[in-house]
Motif scaffolding. Structure first.
Motif, PDB file in Angstrom:
ATOM      1  N   GLU A   3       0.833  -1.211   0.000  1.00 45.18           N
ATOM      2  CA  GLU A   3       0.000   0.000   0.000  1.00 45.18           C
ATOM      3  C   GLU A   3       0.868   1.262   0.000  1.00 45.18           C
ATOM      4  OE1 GLU A   3       0.839  -1.082   4.233  1.00 45.18           O
ATOM      5  OE2 GLU A   3       0.046  -2.220   2.547  1.00 45.18           O
ATOM      6  N   ARG A   4       2.155   1.117   0.237  1.00 47.91           N
ATOM      7  CA  ARG A   4       3.081   2.253   0.204  1.00 47.91           C
ATOM      8  C   ARG A   4       3.685   2.467  -1.181  1.00 47.91           C
ATOM      9  NH1 ARG A   4       7.028   1.481   5.195  1.00 47.91           N
ATOM     10  NH2 ARG A   4       8.003   3.324   4.270  1.00 47.91           N
ATOM     11  N   THR A 140      13.388  -4.018  -4.955  1.00 43.60           N
ATOM     12  CA  THR A 140      14.306  -3.199  -4.155  1.00 43.60           C
ATOM     13  C   THR A 140      13.537  -2.251  -3.249  1.00 43.60           C
ATOM     14  OG1 THR A 140      15.981  -3.349  -5.896  1.00 43.60           O
ATOM     15  CG2 THR A 140      16.246  -1.586  -4.263  1.00 43.60           C
ATOM     16  N   VAL A 141      12.554  -1.551  -3.803  1.00 40.57           N
ATOM     17  CA  VAL A 141      11.757  -0.607  -3.020  1.00 40.57           C
ATOM     18  C   VAL A 141      10.963  -1.347  -1.948  1.00 40.57           C
ATOM     19  CG1 VAL A 141       9.827   1.029  -3.107  1.00 40.57           C
ATOM     20  CG2 VAL A 141      11.655   1.148  -4.816  1.00 40.57           C
ATOM     21  N   TYR A 142      10.376  -2.470  -2.301  1.00 41.21           N
ATOM     22  CA  TYR A 142       9.573  -3.247  -1.350  1.00 41.21           C
ATOM     23  C   TYR A 142      10.418  -3.672  -0.141  1.00 41.21           C
ATOM     24  CZ  TYR A 142       6.268  -6.764   0.345  1.00 41.21           C
ATOM     25  OH  TYR A 142       5.402  -7.495   1.111  1.00 41.21           O
ATOM     26  N   ARG A 143      11.617  -4.199  -0.409  1.00 43.70           N
ATOM     27  CA  ARG A 143      12.513  -4.596   0.695  1.00 43.70           C
ATOM     28  C   ARG A 143      12.920  -3.387   1.525  1.00 43.70           C
ATOM     29  NH1 ARG A 143      15.004  -7.533  -3.353  1.00 43.70           N
ATOM     30  NH2 ARG A 143      16.834  -6.181  -3.264  1.00 43.70           N
ATOM     31  N   TYR A 144      13.231  -2.284   0.870  1.00 44.79           N
ATOM     32  CA  TYR A 144      13.696  -1.082   1.553  1.00 44.79           C
ATOM     33  C   TYR A 144      12.627  -0.530   2.491  1.00 44.79           C
ATOM     34  CZ  TYR A 144      16.157   3.357   2.188  1.00 44.79           C
ATOM     35  OH  TYR A 144      16.812   4.431   2.732  1.00 44.79           O
ATOM     36  N   ILE A 145      11.426  -0.303   1.967  1.00 43.91           N
ATOM     37  CA  ILE A 145      10.392   0.317   2.799  1.00 43.91           C
ATOM     38  C   ILE A 145       9.854  -0.646   3.857  1.00 43.91           C
ATOM     39  CG2 ILE A 145       9.789   2.036   1.059  1.00 43.91           C
ATOM     40  CD1 ILE A 145       7.267   0.421   0.423  1.00 43.91           C
ATOM     41  N   GLN A 173       0.957  -8.485  -7.644  1.00 50.98           N
ATOM     42  CA  GLN A 173       1.438  -9.775  -7.144  1.00 50.98           C
ATOM     43  C   GLN A 173       1.984  -9.696  -5.724  1.00 50.98           C
ATOM     44  OE1 GLN A 173       4.267 -11.184 -10.053  1.00 50.98           O
ATOM     45  NE2 GLN A 173       2.773 -11.049 -11.717  1.00 50.98           N
ATOM     46  N   LEU A 174       2.160  -8.489  -5.201  1.00 53.19           N
ATOM     47  CA  LEU A 174       2.727  -8.347  -3.847  1.00 53.19           C
ATOM     48  C   LEU A 174       1.720  -8.709  -2.775  1.00 53.19           C
ATOM     49  CD1 LEU A 174       4.752  -5.050  -4.200  1.00 53.19           C
ATOM     50  CD2 LEU A 174       5.629  -7.376  -4.197  1.00 53.19           C
TER      51      LEU A 174
END
Length: 174
Positions: A3-4, A140-145, A173-174
């Motif tokens: 959602e981010r 990358t963004v998903y892991r970071y946030i 798909q997330l």
């Protein structure tokens, strides 16, 4: 976390966020595609800021990012990110692209920016396959946030239908 993150199609210079990312070249002097559009929209102040950076540290290597004022673009700053040129995938392009996104996120977080907009880095003139680049960007963004409070919101701004559809499918798909 999903959602981010969101995707829109449009002009990155018109997105309402704290900071936008420019898919820059190593010289930071403007160019085609997103880079040219950002430099045109920002006006001469952004080019002058980039010249100062190049005088201080030299050109910006692939994987790296620097931050400047935004000139006439109504955001707080512009992060200039140099992605890798696609050379078939055997020259560490994936690691460099991941590093590019992480460095942008680090700069945004370090400056307290809550919202950031990314273009599809390296997929234009640099020739990175769009689907592979999108997967790296989103992963990358998903892991970071997932590990940090900032940035609170990440928007992927796609210029064309193809990239928009790729990003939408991956985010779903997330």
């Amino acid at each position: 976390m999903s959602e981010r993150m969101s995707v829109i199609q449009g002009d990155i210079t018109r997105v309402e966020v704290d900071v936008i990312v420019n898919a820059a070249n190593s010289s930071l002097m403007g160019g085609g595609g997103v880079d040219g559009a950002i430099h045109r929209a920002a006006g001469p102040a952004i080019l002058e800021a980039c010249k100062v950076i190049v005088r201080q540290q030299g050109e910006c290597a692939p994987g790296h990012a620097v931050i400047t004022e935004a000139g006439n673009i109504p955001v707080k700053a512009v992060i200039h990110a140099v992605g890798p040129v696609w050379q078939g995938g055997e020259k560490h392009e994936a690691q460099l692209l991941e590093q590019t996104y992480r460095n942008c996120l680090d700069l945004a977080a370090a400056n307290g920016y809550r919202t950031i907009a990314f273009p599809a880095i390296s997929t234009g003139a640099y020739g990175y396959p769009k689907d592979e680049a999108a997967k790296i960007a989103i992963d990358t963004v998903y892991r970071y946030i997932g590990l940090r409070p900032l940035p609170e919101q990440v928007i992927f701004v796609c210029f064309d239908d193809e990239n928009t559809q790729i990003y939408q499918q991956l985010l779903a798909q997330l």
